[in-house]
Write a protein that holds these residues in place. Structure first.
Motif, PDB file in Angstrom:
ATOM      1  N   SER A 208       0.836  -1.205   0.000  1.00 39.53           N
ATOM      2  CA  SER A 208       0.000   0.000   0.000  1.00 39.53           C
ATOM      3  C   SER A 208       0.868   1.251   0.000  1.00 39.53           C
ATOM      4  O   SER A 208       0.604   2.211  -0.729  1.00 39.53           O
ATOM      5  CB  SER A 208      -0.924  -0.003   1.224  1.00 39.53           C
ATOM      6  OG  SER A 208      -1.670   1.189   1.299  1.00 39.53           O
ATOM      7  N   ALA A 267      -8.431  -7.172  -4.460  1.00 39.06           N
ATOM      8  CA  ALA A 267      -8.139  -5.750  -4.694  1.00 39.06           C
ATOM      9  C   ALA A 267      -6.961  -5.592  -5.651  1.00 39.06           C
ATOM     10  O   ALA A 267      -6.971  -4.728  -6.541  1.00 39.06           O
ATOM     11  CB  ALA A 267      -7.846  -5.056  -3.366  1.00 39.06           C
ATOM     12  N   SER A 268      -5.943  -6.432  -5.492  1.00 44.97           N
ATOM     13  CA  SER A 268      -4.766  -6.370  -6.366  1.00 44.97           C
ATOM     14  C   SER A 268      -5.119  -6.743  -7.803  1.00 44.97           C
ATOM     15  O   SER A 268      -4.615  -6.145  -8.754  1.00 44.97           O
ATOM     16  CB  SER A 268      -3.674  -7.299  -5.840  1.00 44.97           C
ATOM     17  OG  SER A 268      -3.258  -6.907  -4.547  1.00 44.97           O
ATOM     18  N   VAL A 270      -7.935  -6.220  -9.228  1.00 46.98           N
ATOM     19  CA  VAL A 270      -8.610  -5.057  -9.802  1.00 46.98           C
ATOM     20  C   VAL A 270      -7.565  -4.096 -10.381  1.00 46.98           C
ATOM     21  O   VAL A 270      -7.736  -3.544 -11.472  1.00 46.98           O
ATOM     22  CB  VAL A 270      -9.480  -4.342  -8.752  1.00 46.98           C
ATOM     23  CG1 VAL A 270      -9.978  -2.985  -9.277  1.00 46.98           C
ATOM     24  CG2 VAL A 270     -10.675  -5.214  -8.365  1.00 46.98           C
ATOM     25  N   GLY A 271      -6.465  -3.904  -9.645  1.00 46.30           N
ATOM     26  CA  GLY A 271      -5.385  -3.057 -10.142  1.00 46.30           C
ATOM     27  C   GLY A 271      -4.727  -3.620 -11.385  1.00 46.30           C
ATOM     28  O   GLY A 271      -4.399  -2.886 -12.320  1.00 46.30           O
ATOM     29  N   SER A 297      -8.367  -0.041  -5.672  1.00 45.77           N
ATOM     30  CA  SER A 297      -7.482  -1.135  -5.283  1.00 45.77           C
ATOM     31  C   SER A 297      -6.375  -0.656  -4.346  1.00 45.77           C
ATOM     32  O   SER A 297      -6.065  -1.313  -3.347  1.00 45.77           O
ATOM     33  CB  SER A 297      -6.874  -1.787  -6.529  1.00 45.77           C
ATOM     34  OG  SER A 297      -6.188  -0.832  -7.321  1.00 45.77           O
ATOM     35  N   TYR A 358       1.070  -5.026  -8.526  1.00 42.16           N
ATOM     36  CA  TYR A 358      -0.237  -5.633  -8.261  1.00 42.16           C
ATOM     37  C   TYR A 358      -0.228  -7.137  -8.546  1.00 42.16           C
ATOM     38  O   TYR A 358      -0.794  -7.930  -7.783  1.00 42.16           O
ATOM     39  CB  TYR A 358      -1.310  -4.964  -9.120  1.00 42.16           C
ATOM     40  CG  TYR A 358      -1.899  -3.723  -8.526  1.00 42.16           C
ATOM     41  CD1 TYR A 358      -2.459  -3.732  -7.261  1.00 42.16           C
ATOM     42  CD2 TYR A 358      -1.934  -2.525  -9.243  1.00 42.16           C
ATOM     43  CE1 TYR A 358      -3.018  -2.592  -6.710  1.00 42.16           C
ATOM     44  CE2 TYR A 358      -2.494  -1.377  -8.710  1.00 42.16           C
ATOM     45  CZ  TYR A 358      -3.031  -1.418  -7.443  1.00 42.16           C
ATOM     46  OH  TYR A 358      -3.582  -0.290  -6.909  1.00 42.16           O
ATOM     47  N   ALA A 362      -0.983  -9.969  -5.820  1.00 42.28           N
ATOM     48  CA  ALA A 362      -2.131 -10.864  -5.992  1.00 42.28           C
ATOM     49  C   ALA A 362      -1.697 -12.321  -5.849  1.00 42.28           C
ATOM     50  O   ALA A 362      -2.370 -13.122  -5.171  1.00 42.28           O
ATOM     51  CB  ALA A 362      -2.784 -10.631  -7.351  1.00 42.28           C
TER      52      ALA A 362
END
Length: 379
Positions: A208, A267-268, A270-271, A297, A358, A362
């Motif tokens: 992050s 979330a990763s 999505v990135g 994300s 990302y 992931a």
């Protein structure tokens, strides 16, 4: 604790601070040429700021314990304002690097003060207060992006506007002297206890920081180098932060139903999707939508990770654990822009950097989630 002072003062001060900070973070990469400073300095300014944030995350707690939340907030905002005054008056590489380092320490203080102010007290009210916190922080930062198009990115005017906002941020704690939380003495964590914190939580905060440091430190410059006008840059930066703000209720709902490691993997991904789309189509409307997904994300990882870290901890260790998470985040924030700067010289620039980060995250989170099968669904 006065309910009005206990919530209104920190949230109001944070909102105004966030507007000023959002404008300042996007302004700095765009204004170096105005003061005849090299654009190569931009990534170092971002890293200097996050090094200050890193150091500040270790120093703030004793200061707050000694002088209290209200005075500490005023002091840290005043210190940040002093760095803002210094930059246009002394436009040199060394002064700006030092000013951004001190600004990082000041902002770390502001975050520790506000977060602990809102977390101390009735446990049943914490989620509601943190909701106010996230909305105020991201909403204010989003509004700050429009300073690029309204106030501009040249001359002394942007710094004067930011200074005025920071002065306004000090008004709530100056005017409302009641309502600050009672000082507490939470337990510290040993190195052995820190090593037992969940690794996906530490990795999530680190990633992050890498993402957020690069977004705030280099994204405006990357967009400008792509030939995008300042008006459109402000919209694109606002889309990133607005995406981060809008995803918070969804994350809060999902975090009690889905494995947090799996949620960080989602979330990763999505990135990964957003950066892949931009690689094939970088028209403005597509970028606007995909950068909103980037914000969703990137801004989702930290709250998921910090919640994961605190899930099984005794309440007396919560503050210490959050400081460890802030340290991990700051470490990523300090190093991210330096690594991302290497990608800026390639054809895909930050898009390629974010895609790699990302994708690696992931894969790691999917493996971590598979190892913790009982955590997949909450009972």
């Amino acid at each position: 604790m006065s309910r009005r002072g206990g919530t209104f003062v920190p949230v109001a001060g944070l909102t105004i601070f966030a507007i000023a900070s959002g404008y300042l973070m996007s302004l700095i990469p765009l204004i170096t040429n105005e003061f005849k400073l090299s654009q190569d300095l931009v990534s170092w300014l971002a890293s200097s700021y996050y090094c200050g944030l890193l150091l500040g995350s270790l120093l703030i707690e004793p200061i707050v314990a000694r002088i209290g939340h209200r005075i500490a907030f005023i002091g840290f905002v005043a210190l940040l304002a002093l760095t803002v005054i210094t930059m246009p008056l002394l436009p040199s590489q060394q002064v700006w690097l030092f000013a951004r380092f001190i600004a990082g320490i000041a902002v770390a203080g502001i975050f520790v003060v506000i977060e602990s102010w809102l977390l101390i007290g009735d446990k049943k009210e914490r989620a509601k207060r943190l909701g106010f916190y996230m909305t105020s922080l991201y909403g204010g930062t989003t509004l700050g992006q429009f300073g690029i198009s309204t106030v501009g990115t040249s001359g002394f005017e942007p710094f004067i506007a930011i200074l005025a906002l920071l002065c306004c941020a000090m008004l709530p704690p100056l005017l409302f002297k009641q309502g600050q939380p009672a000082l507490s003495h939470p337990q510290s964590m040993s190195l052995g206890q820190i090593s037992q914190l969940r690794k996906p939580a530490l990795i999530g905060c680190l990633v992050s920081g890498i993402l957020m440091g690069s977004i705030y430190g280099l994204m405006p410059l990357s967009l400008q180098q792509s030939g995008i006008s300042n008006d459109k840059i402000s919209l694109l930066m606002a889309a990133i932060i607005l995406g981060g703000m809008l995803i918070q209720p969804v994350i809060s709902w999902l975090s009690t139903r889905v494995s947090k490691s799996l949620l960080m993997a989602m979330a990763s991904l999505v990135g990964v999707f957003a950066m892949g789309i931009i690689h094939f189509d970088n028209s403005f409307n597509i970028m606007l939508a995909m950068l909103a997904l980037l914000g969703m994300s990137a801004f989702a990882l930290y709250p998921i990770a910090i919640t994961l870290a605190c899930d099984d901890l005794d309440s007396s260790f919560i503050v210490a654990a959050t400081q460890v998470m802030l340290f991990s985040y700051s470490l990523g924030s300090a190093t991210g822009p330096l690594v991302a700067d290497k990608f800026m010289k390639t054809e895909d620039g930050l898009t390629a950097f974010f895609f790699v980060i990302y994708l690696a995250t992931a894969i790691y989170m999917l493996i971590a989630s598979a190892k913790r099968k009982p955590e997949v669904l909450a009972s």
